[in-house]
Design an enzyme around this catalytic site. Structure first.
Site, short mmCIF file in Angstrom:
data_model
loop_
_atom_site.label_atom_id
_atom_site.label_comp_id
_atom_site.label_asym_id
_atom_site.label_seq_id
_atom_site.Cartn_x
_atom_site.Cartn_y
_atom_site.Cartn_z
NE ARG A 72 -33.04 -4.75 -32.57
CZ ARG A 72 -32.79 -3.69 -33.35
NH1 ARG A 72 -33.73 -2.78 -33.57
NH2 ARG A 72 -31.60 -3.56 -33.90
CG HIS A 76 -30.66 -3.23 -28.59
ND1 HIS A 76 -30.66 -2.43 -29.70
CD2 HIS A 76 -30.52 -4.50 -29.07
CE1 HIS A 76 -30.52 -3.17 -30.80
NE2 HIS A 76 -30.45 -4.43 -30.43
CG ASN A 104 -30.13 1.21 -30.00
OD1 ASN A 104 -30.56 0.06 -30.14
ND2 ASN A 104 -29.41 1.58 -28.95
CG HIS A 203 -33.76 -12.34 -34.67
ND1 HIS A 203 -32.51 -12.25 -35.23
CD2 HIS A 203 -33.85 -11.28 -33.81
CE1 HIS A 203 -31.87 -11.21 -34.72
NE2 HIS A 203 -32.65 -10.60 -33.85
C1 HEM Z 1 -27.28 -12.58 -31.71
C2 HEM Z 1 -27.06 -11.33 -32.06
C3 HEM Z 1 -28.11 -10.44 -32.62
C4 HEM Z 1 -28.00 -9.66 -33.72
C5 HEM Z 1 -26.77 -9.52 -34.61
C6 HEM Z 1 -29.25 -8.99 -33.91
C7 HEM Z 1 -29.53 -8.09 -34.93
C8 HEM Z 1 -30.78 -7.58 -35.20
C9 HEM Z 1 -31.08 -6.72 -36.31
C10 HEM Z 1 -30.06 -6.22 -37.33
C11 HEM Z 1 -32.39 -6.47 -36.29
C12 HEM Z 1 -33.17 -5.62 -37.30
C13 HEM Z 1 -32.95 -4.16 -37.00
C14 HEM Z 1 -33.38 -3.26 -38.13
O1 HEM Z 1 -33.10 -3.58 -39.29
O2 HEM Z 1 -33.99 -2.21 -37.84
C15 HEM Z 1 -32.94 -7.15 -35.15
C16 HEM Z 1 -34.27 -7.13 -34.79
C17 HEM Z 1 -34.76 -7.74 -33.67
N1 HEM Z 1 -34.02 -8.36 -32.68
FE1 HEM Z 1 -32.09 -8.92 -32.82
N2 HEM Z 1 -30.12 -9.39 -32.93
C18 HEM Z 1 -29.47 -10.26 -32.11
C19 HEM Z 1 -29.96 -10.84 -30.96
C20 HEM Z 1 -31.20 -10.58 -30.44
C21 HEM Z 1 -31.64 -10.97 -29.12
C22 HEM Z 1 -30.76 -11.69 -28.11
C23 HEM Z 1 -32.93 -10.56 -29.00
C24 HEM Z 1 -33.85 -10.69 -27.82
C25 HEM Z 1 -33.75 -11.62 -26.89
C26 HEM Z 1 -33.29 -9.92 -30.24
C27 HEM Z 1 -34.53 -9.42 -30.54
C28 HEM Z 1 -34.87 -8.80 -31.73
C29 HEM Z 1 -36.23 -8.51 -32.11
C30 HEM Z 1 -37.47 -8.92 -31.35
C31 HEM Z 1 -36.16 -7.80 -33.33
C32 HEM Z 1 -37.33 -7.19 -34.11
C33 HEM Z 1 -37.61 -5.81 -33.52
C34 HEM Z 1 -38.76 -5.05 -34.17
O3 HEM Z 1 -39.47 -5.55 -35.03
O4 HEM Z 1 -38.94 -3.86 -33.78
N3 HEM Z 1 -32.21 -9.92 -31.07
N4 HEM Z 1 -31.93 -7.81 -34.50
#
Ligand code: HEM
Ligand SMILES: *[C@@H]1O[C@H](CO)[C@@H](O)[C@H](O)[C@H]1NC(C)=O
Length: 330
Positions: A72, A76, A104, A203
């Site tokens: 992630r 970002h 973040n 995800h």
């Molecule tokens: C398409 C638009 C995207 C949105 C709206 C989005 C939104 C989010 C949100 C809201 C979270 C949870 C954050 C929290 O509650 O603390 C999350 C987690 C995550 N996102 Fe996305 N995301 C998107 C695209 C991506 C992309 C493109 C990647 C990587 C290629 C990605 C990788 C991740 C990962 C791996 C997590 C889990 C992180 C952890 O457990 O520390 N996301 N994302």
């Protein structure tokens, strides 16, 4: 042949045109050389990849979620002024950085692991490898270690000397986004709608906080009822209570990089509003179905899209710097 010996009128001007063309050509070739390449550090830091990998491996062995967090961070970073390590900069008196931007704050993690990787890399090749490239390698390694595909990472990015909180707030789409907002942000960065769906497959690993999915599990109708009930148990309805309680983004295999994310969407078990937007009767349904049916097509599109994302506006040549400490400009 070039007519260098020509003494006719006008030869001086055609000669200077020739020189200009040559200069332009050299310039184009020069900027081609300044693009990213998979062997960028092969001479300057031959043990780079094994050094990063061993630090990432031990971090993931300690906590599987860290692979998700590192992946992630790369997203970002790239979505805010390009893949330039800006997300890693701490706030200073001259700028407020990205760490405390909405997407973040209380959410992005893994900065200490990045510091550990950077120290290990500085030990083997001091002053050579950028923090932006370290993020790209760590993201690739994380996916592979958690069971996903492996690819050759393009390298040669340099580090930004500044960061912008507002750019992070505007650049990373919030989980309340609808499909239109998601596609327009990805398209603006040169990523197709198919890239959006493939990259969202990230995800399949990691966790989200209650505050990111509360409205979905209490208020939306395109959600599996028993899934909503399960998630409600650890995410109270009232804002302010349990905001940081975690739930896996993939209810089935949260520490395996597989295509279950897409199967979840098909059964209305996307955790975030933005996740379920990809399978909600719109133009991306067929792409989701395709990835749900074929792990190999997901894997190959994910790899292609990660490489494209990693190409977003890198600093190359003499732009930016090679930071000594990923948290601070030199
Ligand atoms: C398409 C638009 C995207 C949105 C709206 C989005 C939104 C989010 C949100 C809201 C979270 C949870 C954050 C929290 O509650 O603390 C999350 C987690 C995550 N996102 Fe996305 N995301 C998107 C695209 C991506 C992309 C493109 C990647 C990587 C290629 C990605 C990788 C991740 C990962 C791996 C997590 C889990 C992180 C952890 O457990 O520390 N996301 N994302
Ligand atoms: C659900 O929607 C109602 C009406 O829009 C709103 O008042 C309420 O705050 C929402 N609840 C959650 C948990 O988002």
């Amino acid at each position: 042949m070039f007519m260098l010996g020509n003494t006719k009128m006008g030869s001086a001007s055609s000669f200077s045109k020739f020189c200009l063309t040559l200069l332009l050509l050299v310039d184009v070739l020069g900027s081609t050389n300044a693009q990213l390449s998979t062997n960028f550090y092969s001479k300057s830091c031959p043990n780079l990849l094994s050094t990063v990998k061993s630090t990432v491996t031990s971090a993931i062995n300690k906590e599987a979620r860290m692979g998700a967090s590192l992946l992630r961070l790369f997203f970002h970073d790239c979505f805010v002024n390009g893949c330039d390590g800006s997300v890693l900069l701490d706030d200073t008196s001259s700028f407020t950085g990205e760490k405390n931007a909405n997407p973040n704050r209380n959410s992005a993690r893994g900065f200490d692991v990045v510091d550990n990787i950077k120290s290990a890399v500085e030990n083997v090749c001091p002053g050579v490898v950028s923090c932006a490239d370290i993020l790209a390698i760590a993201a690739r390694d994380s996916v592979e270690i958690l069971g996903g595909p492996k690819w050759a990472v393009k390298l040669g990015r340099r580090d930004a000397r500044s960061a912008s909180q507002s750019a992070a707030n505007n650049g990373i789409p919030p989980p309340t986004s609808n499909l239109n907002r998601l596609t327009s942000r990805f398209n603006a960065l040169g990523l197709s709608t198919r890239d959006l769906v493939a990259l969202s497959g990230a995800h399949t690993i990691g966790q989200a906080r209650c505050t990111s999915f509360r409205a979905r599990i209490y208020n939306e109708s395109n959600i599996d009822a028993s899934f909503a009930q399960t998630r409600q148990r650890n995410c109270p309805r009232t804002t302010g209570s349990g905001d940081n309680n975690l739930a896996p983004l993939d209810i089935q295999t949260p520490t395996s990089f597989d295509n279950n994310y897409f199967k979840n969407l098909i059964s209305q078990r996307g955790l975030l509003h933005s996740d379920q937007q990809l399978f909600n009767g719109g133009s991306t349904d067929s792409i989701v179905r395709g990835y749900g049916n074929s792990p190999s097509s997901f894997n190959s599109d994910f790899v292609a899209a990660m490489i494209k994302m990693g190409d977003i506006s890198p600093l190359t040549g003499s732009r930016g710097e090679i930071r000594k400490n990923c948290r601070r400009v030199n």
